[in-house]
Design an enzyme around this catalytic site. Structure first.
Site, mmCIF file in Angstrom:
data_model
loop_
_atom_site.group_PDB
_atom_site.id
_atom_site.type_symbol
_atom_site.label_atom_id
_atom_site.label_comp_id
_atom_site.label_asym_id
_atom_site.label_seq_id
_atom_site.Cartn_x
_atom_site.Cartn_y
_atom_site.Cartn_z
ATOM 1 N N LYS A 275 -55.562 101.053 -16.409
ATOM 2 C CA LYS A 275 -55.057 102.429 -16.321
ATOM 3 C C LYS A 275 -53.628 102.524 -16.834
ATOM 4 O O LYS A 275 -53.248 103.494 -17.474
ATOM 5 C CB LYS A 275 -55.081 102.893 -14.851
ATOM 6 C CG LYS A 275 -56.365 103.583 -14.483
ATOM 7 C CD LYS A 275 -56.252 104.242 -13.126
ATOM 8 C CE LYS A 275 -56.309 103.225 -12.026
ATOM 9 N NZ LYS A 275 -56.341 103.825 -10.684
ATOM 10 N N ARG B 72 -64.755 92.377 -13.254
ATOM 11 C CA ARG B 72 -64.484 93.694 -13.805
ATOM 12 C C ARG B 72 -65.050 93.783 -15.219
ATOM 13 O O ARG B 72 -65.287 92.769 -15.878
ATOM 14 C CB ARG B 72 -62.991 94.005 -13.787
ATOM 15 C CG ARG B 72 -62.120 93.002 -14.519
ATOM 16 C CD ARG B 72 -60.639 93.263 -14.282
ATOM 17 N NE ARG B 72 -60.229 94.526 -14.845
ATOM 18 C CZ ARG B 72 -59.639 95.483 -14.125
ATOM 19 N NH1 ARG B 72 -59.408 95.313 -12.852
ATOM 20 N NH2 ARG B 72 -59.269 96.601 -14.701
ATOM 21 N N GLU C 84 -57.383 104.763 -6.881
ATOM 22 C CA GLU C 84 -56.033 105.230 -6.620
ATOM 23 C C GLU C 84 -55.796 106.393 -7.579
ATOM 24 O O GLU C 84 -56.026 106.236 -8.784
ATOM 25 C CB GLU C 84 -55.055 104.083 -6.906
ATOM 26 C CG GLU C 84 -53.681 104.382 -6.405
ATOM 27 C CD GLU C 84 -52.676 103.287 -6.753
ATOM 28 O OE1 GLU C 84 -53.088 102.142 -6.998
ATOM 29 O OE2 GLU C 84 -51.486 103.619 -6.770
HETATM 30 P P1 ATP Z 1 -54.615 99.927 -10.691
HETATM 31 O O1 ATP Z 1 -54.052 98.858 -11.543
HETATM 32 O O2 ATP Z 1 -53.962 101.234 -10.859
HETATM 33 O O3 ATP Z 1 -54.869 99.522 -9.252
HETATM 34 P P2 ATP Z 1 -57.459 99.761 -10.972
HETATM 35 O O4 ATP Z 1 -58.103 99.575 -12.288
HETATM 36 O O5 ATP Z 1 -57.566 98.698 -9.948
HETATM 37 O O6 ATP Z 1 -56.012 100.141 -11.340
HETATM 38 P P3 ATP Z 1 -58.340 101.612 -8.952
HETATM 39 O O7 ATP Z 1 -58.192 103.074 -8.962
HETATM 40 O O8 ATP Z 1 -57.631 100.861 -7.898
HETATM 41 O O9 ATP Z 1 -57.942 101.110 -10.390
HETATM 42 O O10 ATP Z 1 -59.870 101.224 -8.983
HETATM 43 C C1 ATP Z 1 -60.856 101.776 -8.156
HETATM 44 C C2 ATP Z 1 -62.007 100.830 -8.083
HETATM 45 O O11 ATP Z 1 -62.554 100.599 -9.389
HETATM 46 C C3 ATP Z 1 -61.596 99.491 -7.539
HETATM 47 O O12 ATP Z 1 -62.559 99.069 -6.595
HETATM 48 C C4 ATP Z 1 -61.569 98.608 -8.727
HETATM 49 O O13 ATP Z 1 -61.842 97.280 -8.385
HETATM 50 C C5 ATP Z 1 -62.644 99.215 -9.629
HETATM 51 N N1 ATP Z 1 -62.367 98.934 -11.031
HETATM 52 C C6 ATP Z 1 -61.227 99.200 -11.697
HETATM 53 N N2 ATP Z 1 -61.295 98.747 -12.970
HETATM 54 C C7 ATP Z 1 -62.513 98.181 -13.126
HETATM 55 C C8 ATP Z 1 -63.186 97.529 -14.196
HETATM 56 N N3 ATP Z 1 -62.609 97.365 -15.389
HETATM 57 N N4 ATP Z 1 -64.437 97.084 -13.990
HETATM 58 C C9 ATP Z 1 -65.016 97.252 -12.795
HETATM 59 N N5 ATP Z 1 -64.451 97.845 -11.737
HETATM 60 C C10 ATP Z 1 -63.213 98.310 -11.881
HETATM 61 MG MG MG Z 2 -56.461 99.016 -7.905
#
Ligand code: ATP
Ligand code: MG
Length: 555
Positions: A276, A266, A37
């Site tokens: 984030k 994660r 996102e």
């Molecule tokens: P938000 O809370 O803004 O949704 P998010 O960390 O989920 O934040 P996204 O931009 O939606 O961020 O994440 C993109 C992809 O990265 C998603 O598939 C998410 O599952 C993965 N991702 C995010 N944080 C992690 C992490 N700490 N470890 C592994 N994968 C991650």
């Molecule tokens: Mg997300």
């Protein structure tokens, strides 16, 4: 990166699923996606997801899409879109075709919503958000049906079109799926599919005032793009039900080879955060200077700090993929970069805490040029020029008036030490400054010891580094420590008490003239000090410490 034979790959549960699907003839080629996102910069957790999604596609000769999940214009920005593209490319991956945007499917999403309404599977609901919460029930108690649940299909279509046509206020109503208010999965209790937001969108401007929710848009985006395996993190485990429900209830997408969702744990990394929202807080509240502050676990921060794409890919491979949440040891990331730079980084000398060393028996006004290897274990990297004269800089920590013990290998009065790449010197006396700190050390040198041991068999054990003073260039060194005081920080309400107040230390010292044109973000090993790279955002000679030579966390 080349694709490898499938048989060679160390397996993980996702590969097991893919292998099964291929043998069952469900898919002939594999397609994954990375769906950020655009509401912040990518971090090391995203890197894990990127390596997994792009890496899996490469391993199976498939492809991986970069898709911006841009369904919430309130928090998104084109700045983030651009930084994310840059970071994915920098990590060494290329996406299939053009960059994708969920927003480019808004027409299709809308038609899907109408299809669900027409099938009696969605309705426009006017409960306030507080009421909706009460109606939803709890984990122990089932929910209550919304009074709007039985509105006719015809009426719902009219209401939904009115939502789209700006006929309602923000928050006045939402479109909800009609599933099961007593489901044991809270996300199945008539989840919201669409909400009203009067916000201009970075891709679609003012075309829309209704925006789909993640749970509705994500599975559809996957299906539209022909994604075979949709890999996400464990928080979405329950939401897999709504993913499947949506696709199974839409005629065009309820196919045998439709995408399926798989969840992995994660990455949580010690002494930092991979949220984030919390990273944004650090920037907004000025605890760090920017998203790419070298203390940040963002990809741009790591890049500015001197991390290489190879080291981050190596780290992802080392931590593996599992379904168990854990806290990853920061030393794993550090050993990945250390292993990479140990082989590749040119060597150089920098004096970070300088004091003068005057070599009293060296001729005044003379300056010697010495050719020394760029990397002592790799001749192919060539040589560099350093200088030697009567006055040089050494590090304050390399001199003690009295050797504290027999093992002491640095300079002390009446003790000999080798100056790296040059002569053996022996300290004779020293001057203090007005505060009582050592300012100048005086010594003599043995002119017969350039590149060889003393001829009379004297053993000189220690080696210290130096920079010749007349040719030395002034430089600033930024030395970083862990960002948070606790390995698993939990207090984000009062960041000033959880952040390490000494996470950045600035030192002013000297570097060799050969570094005058050092390129930003390219690593050097400053001998005996660690790996450093020139800062990409500073004018002068400013160097960021990437990592020390040894693992010092565990000590
Ligand atoms: P938000 O809370 O803004 O949704 P998010 O960390 O989920 O934040 P996204 O931009 O939606 O961020 O994440 C993109 C992809 O990265 C998603 O598939 C998410 O599952 C993965 N991702 C995010 N944080 C992690 C992490 N700490 N470890 C592994 N994968 C991650
Ligand atoms: Mg997300």
């Amino acid at each position: 990166m080349k694709s490898q034979d499938k048989e060679d790959l160390s397996t993980n549960f996702i590969r097991n699923v893919i292998n099964k699907d291929i043998s069952a003839g469900k898919h002939t080629s594999i397609k994954t996606r990375f769906p950020p996102e655009p509401n912040g910069y990518l971090h090391i957790g995203h890197a894990k997801s990127i390596c997994l999604n792009f890496g899996t596609a490469i391993d199976y000769d498939g492809s991986c899409n970069l898709r911006f999940d841009d369904t919430n214009p309130a928090k998104e920005d084109i700045e983030y879109v651009n930084s994310i593209k840059k970071d994915v490319e920098w990590l060494g991956f290329s996406w299939g075709g053009e960059v994708k945007f969920s927003s480019s499917y808004f027409d299709i999403f809308y038609k899907c919503a109408e299809e669900l309404i027409s099938k009696g599977l969605a309705y426009v609901c006017f409960l306030s958000s507080d009421e909706t919460r009460t109606y939803r029930g709890t984990l122990k108690e089932s929910g209550k049906n919304s009074p709007y649940r039985e509105t006719s299909i015809k009426e719902n279509l009219v209401l939904f079109r009115k939502m789209k046509a700006r006929g309602f206020k923000e928050g006045e109503c939402v479109l909800r799926a009609k599933i099961d208010m007593s489901s044991s999965f809270m996300c199945m209790r008539d989840p919201t599919l669409y909400r009203i937001q009067f916000k201009a969108h970075h891709q679609t401007n003012d075309d829309w005032c209704i925006y789909p929710m993640y749970d509705f848009a994500h599975c559809l985006g996957d299906a539209i793009e022909g994604i075979t395996h949709s890999i996400c993190t464990l928080e979405f485990q329950d939401n897999r039900r709504i993913y499947d429900w949506t696709l199974e209830n839409l005629d065009n997408f309820n196919t045998i080879n439709r995408p399926h969702q798989y969840e992995f744990s994660r990455l949580n990394l010690e002494y930092t955060t991979t949220s984030k929202r919390k990273l944004k807080l650090l920037v907004d509240e000025n605890h760090v200077n920017s998203w790419n502050d070298p203390r940040m676990p963002t990809i741009s921060g790591l890049r500015r700090r001197g991390y290489t794409p190879a080291s981050i890919r190596d780290f992802s491979a080392r931590i593996g993929v599992s379904k168990v949440n854990s806290l990853t040891d920061i030393s794993i990331l550090e050993s990945s970069i250390r292993d990479d730079l140990n082989n590749s980084a040119p060597r150089s000398m920098a004096v970070i805490r300088p004091i003068k060393l005057v070599i009293e028996n060296y001729p005044k006004g003379e300056i010697e040029s010495l050719k020394v290897p760029v990397h002592s274990q790799n001749e192919e990297m060539g040589t560099r020029e350093i200088f030697f004269s009567r006055e040089i800089y050494i590090d304050k920590n390399d001199f003690n008036e009295l050797a504290p013990n027999n093992k002491y290998k640095r300079l002390a009065i009446n003790k000999e030490v080798r100056l790296r790449n040059s002569y053996v010197v022996k300290a004779t006396h020293f001057d203090n400054d007005k505060d009582g700190n050592v300012e100048i050390v005086y010594c003599t040198y043995d002119s017969e010891t350039l590149g060889k041991n003393p001829s009379d068999g004297r053993k000189v054990k220690g080696v210290i580094h130096f920079v010749e003073s007349s040719r030395a260039l002034s430089a600033e060194f930024r030395i970083y420590d862990r960002l948070f005081l606790e390995s698993n920080p939990t207090n984000f309400d009062d960041l000033s008490s959880s952040i390490n107040p000494n996470s950045l230390e600035i030192k002013n010292g000297f570097i060799e003239p050969s570094l005058s044109n050092a390129k930003a973000e390219e690593a050097y090993q400053f001998e005996r000090e660690g790996y450093f790279c020139r800062d990409s955002e500073s004018e002068g000679l400013v160097f960021n410490k990437t990592v020390g030579l040894k693992d010092t966390w565990s000590q």
